[in-house]
Design an enzyme around this catalytic site. Structure first.
Site, PDB file in Angstrom:
ATOM      1  N   CYS A  38      26.515   1.249  78.317  1.00 21.31           N
ATOM      2  CA  CYS A  38      27.715   0.399  78.269  1.00 21.31           C
ATOM      3  C   CYS A  38      27.392  -0.870  77.480  1.00 21.31           C
ATOM      4  CB  CYS A  38      28.091   0.066  79.712  1.00 21.31           C
ATOM      5  SG  CYS A  38      29.357  -1.194  79.928  1.00 21.31           S
ATOM      6  N   SER A  40      27.875  -3.790  78.298  1.00 20.75           N
ATOM      7  CA  SER A  40      27.354  -4.859  79.159  1.00 20.75           C
ATOM      8  C   SER A  40      25.826  -4.875  79.144  1.00 20.75           C
ATOM      9  CB  SER A  40      27.863  -4.699  80.591  1.00 20.75           C
ATOM     10  OG  SER A  40      29.270  -4.720  80.606  1.00 20.75           O
ATOM     11  N   CYS A 162      30.907   3.062  85.597  1.00 23.45           N
ATOM     12  CA  CYS A 162      31.332   1.740  85.118  1.00 23.45           C
ATOM     13  C   CYS A 162      32.577   1.822  84.244  1.00 23.45           C
ATOM     14  CB  CYS A 162      30.221   0.995  84.382  1.00 23.45           C
ATOM     15  SG  CYS A 162      30.822  -0.595  83.718  1.00 23.45           S
TER      16      CYS A 162
HETATM   17  N1  LIG Z   1      34.820  -6.920  83.344  1.00 23.20           N
HETATM   18  C1  LIG Z   1      34.016  -5.934  83.689  1.00 23.20           C
HETATM   19  O1  LIG Z   1      33.833  -5.655  84.863  1.00 23.20           O
HETATM   20  C2  LIG Z   1      33.340  -5.121  82.629  1.00 23.20           C
HETATM   21  C3  LIG Z   1      32.790  -3.856  82.934  1.00 23.20           C
HETATM   22  C4  LIG Z   1      32.261  -3.082  81.904  1.00 23.20           C
HETATM   23  C5  LIG Z   1      32.238  -3.572  80.611  1.00 23.20           C
HETATM   24  N2  LIG Z   1      32.730  -4.813  80.363  1.00 23.20           N
HETATM   25  C6  LIG Z   1      32.784  -5.358  79.002  1.00 23.20           C
HETATM   26  O2  LIG Z   1      33.862  -4.731  78.325  1.00 23.20           O
HETATM   27  C7  LIG Z   1      33.618  -4.813  76.915  1.00 23.20           C
HETATM   28  C8  LIG Z   1      33.784  -3.428  76.299  1.00 23.20           C
HETATM   29  O3  LIG Z   1      32.734  -2.564  76.701  1.00 23.20           O
HETATM   30  P1  LIG Z   1      32.496  -1.167  75.959  1.00 23.20           P
HETATM   31  O4  LIG Z   1      31.257  -0.596  76.541  1.00 23.20           O
HETATM   32  O5  LIG Z   1      33.743  -0.381  75.964  1.00 23.20           O
HETATM   33  O6  LIG Z   1      32.197  -1.695  74.466  1.00 23.20           O
HETATM   34  P2  LIG Z   1      32.064  -0.907  73.082  1.00 23.20           P
HETATM   35  O7  LIG Z   1      31.117  -1.654  72.244  1.00 23.20           O
HETATM   36  O8  LIG Z   1      31.782   0.534  73.343  1.00 23.20           O
HETATM   37  O9  LIG Z   1      33.548  -0.967  72.458  1.00 23.20           O
HETATM   38  C9  LIG Z   1      34.088  -2.110  71.823  1.00 23.20           C
HETATM   39  C10 LIG Z   1      35.181  -1.643  70.855  1.00 23.20           C
HETATM   40  O10 LIG Z   1      35.819  -2.808  70.309  1.00 23.20           O
HETATM   41  C11 LIG Z   1      36.043  -2.613  68.924  1.00 23.20           C
HETATM   42  N3  LIG Z   1      36.161  -3.940  68.289  1.00 23.20           N
HETATM   43  C12 LIG Z   1      35.171  -4.824  68.031  1.00 23.20           C
HETATM   44  N4  LIG Z   1      35.684  -5.942  67.472  1.00 23.20           N
HETATM   45  C13 LIG Z   1      37.023  -5.753  67.386  1.00 23.20           C
HETATM   46  C14 LIG Z   1      38.120  -6.570  66.932  1.00 23.20           C
HETATM   47  N5  LIG Z   1      37.912  -7.797  66.453  1.00 23.20           N
HETATM   48  N6  LIG Z   1      39.383  -6.061  67.030  1.00 23.20           N
HETATM   49  C15 LIG Z   1      39.581  -4.807  67.514  1.00 23.20           C
HETATM   50  N7  LIG Z   1      38.599  -4.009  67.960  1.00 23.20           N
HETATM   51  C16 LIG Z   1      37.332  -4.472  67.905  1.00 23.20           C
HETATM   52  C17 LIG Z   1      34.867  -1.783  68.467  1.00 23.20           C
HETATM   53  O11 LIG Z   1      35.153  -1.086  67.262  1.00 23.20           O
HETATM   54  C18 LIG Z   1      34.674  -0.831  69.662  1.00 23.20           C
HETATM   55  O12 LIG Z   1      35.462   0.345  69.515  1.00 23.20           O
HETATM   56  C19 LIG Z   1      32.213  -5.415  76.771  1.00 23.20           C
HETATM   57  O13 LIG Z   1      32.308  -6.812  76.588  1.00 23.20           O
HETATM   58  C20 LIG Z   1      31.594  -5.109  78.119  1.00 23.20           C
HETATM   59  O14 LIG Z   1      30.526  -5.963  78.425  1.00 23.20           O
HETATM   60  C21 LIG Z   1      33.277  -5.583  81.330  1.00 23.20           C
HETATM   61 ZN   LIG Z   2      29.319  -1.320  82.209  1.00 21.77          ZN
END
Ligand SMILES: NC(=O)c1ccc[n+]([C@@H]2O[C@H](COP(=O)([O-])OP(=O)(O)OC[C@H]3O[C@@H](n4cnc5c(N)ncnc54)[C@H](O)[C@@H]3O)[C@@H](O)[C@H]2O)c1
Ligand SMILES: [Zn+2]
Ligand SMILES: [Zn+2]
Length: 360
Positions: A38, A40, A162
């Site tokens: 992930c 994170s 997650c």
């Molecule tokens: N709040 C919570 O409890 C929680 C839990 C899990 C993950 N997260 C967070 O959620 C976020 C996403 O996690 P993930 O594993 O899906 O990430 P990831 O890296 O797999 O996906 C991110 C996506 O965003 C796109 N992206 C990047 N910049 C962009 C922009 N400016 N405009 C549009 N799209 C854009 C990328 O192309 C990618 O497809 C991370 O910050 C992670 O830490 C939070």
């Molecule tokens: Zn996660």
């Protein structure tokens, strides 16, 4: 046991032989079957978020119970479980008011005066998120796992640990999207795709998926997106406003950027709600246009999809087995523990939905 050990920011993790303690009275030793990678984990690996080192990263996993502590009767050896970092105590104010994902009670961890759960040559090894999934075994509190049916494949079960719980939960719990509402999701990684899928399950009338990577926009359609917006082609706010004739009822930020958080708020219609899931780097501020509050627009955060994971995760397993959650399409590739650093770095390209580490 073998574990990928994170010793220094941005330095490739080596697989090392480390020691795992015996289960305490309320602890469970789980043999890891699969662990998703992930973003994170990446925020800690690249130093965006500070953490204690050395540490075994990883927090999205499923496995099989190997040993239980003397007071554990919830599971027995052989049970299939999904882990969750939302370890709950069950009796604090957050837990008792139904906000278990906000529980911070230290009793679910081992104290500093106790033998650590993980160690290496007698030195303490930290366990990321009280789990440490990039390892063959996880020694966890019994409130960090949920039992699931055994016909659920464990690699797809891991995703529920997650990304799925976070994305689907943000939609159905944190925002409580109602049937017929319009939704926009910015960022289509494992979390954002799960938001799209959750919005489809919730009965949203329109689901607009926003990303900068063309393959992600295509993939999002499989999860239920009705429209896509390529953010690399210009400001997505104008496009969403035009498509919806004035904005969406619900928007979700699933990246962790100031700019996309502001976009999520700007693309709301009157009375709309933006939910921020992405981990925005510490110290960064977000700017909102003050008069927008007169239009009763709301912005809120979501921690792990405001889950009650012991209830939610078995339901998500059923959703997958009924064909409602598209977890087969979420796995970009199955990899070895040795390749975990590459899998983290691959997240930077945006091309990956989820890479999943498979254990023997
Ligand atoms: N709040 C919570 O409890 C929680 C839990 C899990 C993950 N997260 C967070 O959620 C976020 C996403 O996690 P993930 O594993 O899906 O990430 P990831 O890296 O797999 O996906 C991110 C996506 O965003 C796109 N992206 C990047 N910049 C962009 C922009 N400016 N405009 C549009 N799209 C854009 C990328 O192309 C990618 O497809 C991370 O910050 C992670 O830490 C939070
Ligand atoms: Zn996660
Ligand atoms: Zn609690």
């Amino acid at each position: 046991m073998k574990a990928a050990v994170f010793r220094e920011v941005n330095k490739p993790m080596e697989v090392e032989e480390i020691e795992v303690s015996k289960p305490g009275p309320r602890e469970v030793l789980v043999r890891t079957a699969a662990a998703g990678v992930c973003h994170s984990d990446m925020h800690f690996f690249n130093g965006t978020y500070p953490g204690r080192l050395p540490v075994v990263l990883g927090h999205e996993s499923a496995g099989i119970v190997e040993q239980v502590g003397s007071d554990v009767n919830y599971v027995k050896p052989g049970d299939h479980v999904i882990t969750c970092l939302s370890v709950f105590c069950g009796h604090c104010e957050d837990c008792l008011t139904g906000h278990m994902s906000l529980c911070q009670e230290p009793e679910v961890r081992r104290g500093h005066d106790e033998e650590p759960r993980l160690s290496h040559g007698g030195a303490m090894m930290n366990q990321f998120a009280n789990l440490g999934s990039f390892a063959e075994q996880m020694l966890v509190h019994e409130h960090a796992i949920v039992k699931v049916r055994e016909d659920m494949p464990l690699d797809r079960a891991a995703l529920i640990g997650c990304g799925v719980t976070t994305g689907v939960g943000a939609v159905i719990h944190t925002a409580a999207v109602e049937p017929g509402a319009t939704v926009a999701v910015i960022g289509l990684g494992g979390v954002g795709l799960s938001c799209v899928n959750g919005a489809a399950i919730a009965g949203a009338s329109r689901i607009i998926a926003v990303d900068m990577v063309a393959s992600k926009l295509e993939l999002a359609r499989k999860f239920g997106a009705t429209d896509v917006v390529d953010a690399s082609a210009g400001d997505p706010v104008g496009q969403v406003m035009e498509m919806t004739g004035g904005g969406v009822h619900y928007s979700f930020e699933a990246i962790g950027l100031k700019v996309t958080t502001e976009q999520a708020f700007q693309m709301l219609r009157r009375g709309g709600t933006a939910t921020v899931i992405g981990m925005i780097p510490p110290g960064q501020m977000v700017s909102l246009h003050g008069p927008d509050f007169l239009m009763e627009k709301t912005i809120q955060g979501s921690m792990m999809g405001s889950n009650r994971f012991r209830v939610d995760m078995p339901r998500f397993v059923d959703f997958y087995l009924q064909g409602k959650l598209h977890l087969d399409d979420m796995i970009s590739s199955r990899i070895k523990l040795e390749d975990v650093t590459d899998a983290l770095l691959a997240l930077e390209s945006g091309e990956v939905a989820r890479n999943v580490i498979m254990f023997e």
